[in-house]
Design a protein around this motif. Structure first.
Motif, PDB file in Angstrom:
ATOM      1  N   LYS A  71       2.954  -6.258   0.306  1.00 50.63           N
ATOM      2  CA  LYS A  71       1.200  -6.617   0.773  1.00 50.63           C
ATOM      3  C   LYS A  71       1.227  -6.107   2.329  1.00 50.63           C
ATOM      4  N   ASN A  72       1.003  -4.771   2.422  1.00 50.75           N
ATOM      5  CA  ASN A  72       0.963  -4.396   3.680  1.00 50.75           C
ATOM      6  C   ASN A  72      -0.476  -3.954   4.108  1.00 50.75           C
ATOM      7  N   ALA A  73      -1.200  -4.040   2.978  1.00 52.21           N
ATOM      8  CA  ALA A  73      -2.760  -3.881   3.462  1.00 52.21           C
ATOM      9  C   ALA A  73      -3.541  -5.350   3.871  1.00 52.21           C
ATOM     10  N   ARG A  85      -1.922  -5.721  -1.886  1.00 52.35           N
ATOM     11  CA  ARG A  85      -1.389  -4.529  -2.220  1.00 52.35           C
ATOM     12  C   ARG A  85      -2.398  -3.390  -2.350  1.00 52.35           C
ATOM     13  N   ALA A  86      -2.693  -2.464  -1.609  1.00 56.54           N
ATOM     14  CA  ALA A  86      -3.872  -1.553  -1.886  1.00 56.54           C
ATOM     15  C   ALA A  86      -3.723  -0.484  -3.099  1.00 56.54           C
ATOM     16  N   ALA A  87      -4.640  -0.122  -3.711  1.00 56.67           N
ATOM     17  CA  ALA A  87      -4.596   0.587  -4.807  1.00 56.67           C
ATOM     18  C   ALA A  87      -3.841   2.013  -4.531  1.00 56.67           C
ATOM     19  N   ASP A  88      -4.425   2.428  -3.162  1.00 56.75           N
ATOM     20  CA  ASP A  88      -3.661   3.958  -2.688  1.00 56.75           C
ATOM     21  C   ASP A  88      -2.133   3.653  -2.643  1.00 56.75           C
TER      22      ASP A  88
END
Length: 261
Positions: A71-73, A85-88
């Motif tokens: 979970k970097n976003a 976790r961003a979709a991109d």
């Protein structure tokens, strides 16, 4: 050789005289039936081509390579902050690996439900909820049929696109069983519980007898003692007599509330 001859030969027999004389009504005169060739019949994968395995095995290989997505976003708006976790990021992780193993993820059917919501500023936001049916296709052309849902809000015309993006992210993460590799939030609580010294019956007695202990805290102590199976433990009360923690707590609670336990 015509259609009837082909069918008879496939069945391992010859045409009868009656079948020879019967008119062919299915095809125009002079045209013979020729089965379409199988485009994959002579296919052999090259060095850069995926191995021709069933889709469930190809998808398993994708999962093996994508061990975890963190979970970097970060979301930080209107007083709310959290990591996700961003979709991109998810698509960037899955894209090259699915190509490597010959897996396609295609939306087959999209079902939408729309609504509207008012913001605090008074503007109207368009809400979209989608249920998307996907075809996960393997290198041999066989298919896994799966569904995923997503929802989104937008002030313009992008709620449908956003909702489908969320559905795709959910599909890849959920059907891929992709963990975050984050530390279990309960692990800290467990470790603190192990490191903290266990309370003694005497420490609970002292807290119960302390005049600063509120009736609400007395009730909490009763729940704690019950979970620790210490309600029946006997301690010396304020007069030096032996009394169970349960009886002591009920008596003190009644005295401080002016009623029964």
């Amino acid at each position: 050789m015509g259609l009837r001859e082909n069918a008879a030969a496939a069945a391992g027999r010859a045409l009868t005289a009656e079948e020879h004389d019967r008119p062919n009504e299915e095809l125009p005169p002079g045209e013979d039936f020729t089965p379409a060739p199988d485009p994959m019949a002579d296919y052999e994968p090259g060095d850069d081509e995926p191995e021709m395995v069933p889709v469930h095995l190809a998808w398993l290989r994708v999962r093996r390579e994508i061990r975890a997505i963190a979970k970097n976003a970060e979301y930080n708006e209107r007083g709310t902050r959290y990591n996700y976790r961003a979709a991109d990021t998810v698509v960037q992780c899955f894209g090259p690996v699915t190509l490597k193993h010959g897996v396609n993820v295609l939306s087959h059917r999209v079902e939408t439900v729309y609504g509207s919501k008012q913001t605090k500023s008074g503007s109207t936001m368009r809400e979209c909820s989608v249920t998307v049916t996907y075809h996960i296709t393997g290198p041999k052309g066989d298919v896994l049929v799966v569904q995923s849902a997503g929802e989104a809000l937008d002030t313009s015309d992008k709620s449908t696109t956003k909702a489908q993006t969320v559905a795709l992210r959910n599909l890849l993460l959920n059907n891929g069983l992709i963990p975050t590799n984050d530390r279990d939030p309960d692990a800290d609580r467990i470790e603190r519980g192990i490191e903290a010294p266990a309370r003694t019956p005497e420490s609970y007695r002292d807290e119960i007898l302390d005049k600063k202990t509120s009736p609400g805290r007395l009730q909490q102590i009763s729940y704690e003692l019950g979970s620790l199976r210490m309600l029946g433990r006997k301690v010396q009360n304020e007069t030096g007599e032996w009394e169970t923690l349960d009886d002591l707590g009920r008596r003190i609670y009644g005295e401080r509330t002016g009623g029964g336990a």
